[in-house]
Scaffold this active site. Sequence first.
Site, PDB file in Angstrom:
ATOM      1  CG  HIS A 154      -3.832  -3.486   4.433  1.00 24.96           C
ATOM      2  ND1 HIS A 154      -3.631  -2.310   5.130  1.00 24.96           N
ATOM      3  CD2 HIS A 154      -4.191  -3.113   3.170  1.00 24.96           C
ATOM      4  CE1 HIS A 154      -3.855  -1.273   4.332  1.00 24.96           C
ATOM      5  NE2 HIS A 154      -4.192  -1.730   3.141  1.00 24.96           N
ATOM      6  CG  ASP A 388      21.398   2.343   1.637  1.00 24.10           C
ATOM      7  OD1 ASP A 388      21.854   1.178   1.629  1.00 24.10           O
ATOM      8  OD2 ASP A 388      22.110   3.353   1.473  1.00 24.10           O
TER       9      ASP A 388
END
Length: 445
Positions: A154, A388
């Site tokens: 993070h 994708d």
Amino acid sequence: MAVEIVKSSMVTAGEATPEHRIWLSNLDLLVARSHTPTVYVYRRTGPDSDAAFFSPDVLKAALSKVLVPFYPLAGRLAQDSAGRPEISCTGEGVLFVTARSGATIDDLGDLAPSDELRRMLVPAADVAAASILAMFQVTFFRCGGVCLGAAIHHTAADGLAALDFVNTWAAIARDVAGDGEAAAAAVQRPWLDRTLLRARSPPAVRFDHAEYSRRRGGGSKLPFDSAILPMSKNQLNALKGAGAGAGKRLSTFTAVVAHVWRCACKARGLAVAGTEAATRLYMTADARTRLHPPLPRGYLGNAIFRASAVSKVSDIVAAGPLGAVAEKVSAATARLDDGYVRSLLDHLEQTAAAASGGAAGLRKGEWVMPESDLWVISWQGLPLYDADFGWGRPAFMGRACLQFSGLVYLVPGRDDGDGRLDVVVAMDPESLAKFKDVFYEELKC
């Protein structure tokens, strides 16, 4: 469910990259100093005989390419001479793991966040590897489906920055030729200079930033369970319309957050504590477009910050439309402009100057949020389903686990036309059971 690790390796950038150190802003220092675990689930779309489905070789080749522009993620979390965290661009690479399981995707259920889901599907850094900034695990299931588990530190990237990285990696992987026009066009050049979020000199704090004040917490963390509560498009529209009362129609965000806040207060039984009992709603906001000028597209770092609204519990649970509660949510976010964000950055700089060890001592810490409070993070508008890799978009994307009780994520479904929104909730088991009942009962009103 058993998962077997097949192979682990480090993937480095395919070309030489700069070696230097990157200064971290105070917003970087005040997020959780750990990896954010997410999972992407893909169902097999081609024939079972397609051996190239989610080929690790294709994924690693594309990862090597994307690490050229995103080279800081191949570095390590380090410290400067004063102990302030920074990113050392060493080019050591990211961890890539392949695994397999005799289970099926359906055996994972609704994929509600849990420690087990994270343990099985997302690589974890041991103490020796804690400074690695990005780790990935591809797990192949008996049914032919695949899960990509991602763990990006993070401190290195917030949600949008991490998505930029993964989605660019996926776009490059779709170009199976390796170096064609598609790959070149896919690369979203990240903006690496975080000094855009440096405090002013001298600082000028013009707002009260109570969200960053040290408040007394509720002691030790309570055990909690997590659940996914889906809301249909019809339920959302009804909530937005009914919640407005005689006024204008509510936005999805304000309506759902107000609904969740009210339901949480009821499920936790906060009203019995007395009419003067208070509850605070924390929200995470993005500074990118709130600043003037806005941060550059592709900003690689943390631009998120906390905002909050506070109220008497009695006002939140009062009978009637959600409009009054939604007003509190709207008021808390309406003021978050350039002046507010700059004031916050200055406030954090003053906090760091007063802290033991200076900026090196500026961190989120182990504060435990009181059970009277709630923290909502919205993923609305984020490109969650764009990863994708050449075999179709993910059927599911979400957090692998949640950190504490009272944390809520708003996660949109895939843009398949159904308009669904998932409310992902972490709460102590008794309150969570009541929350589920109240959540849907209130939607019928």
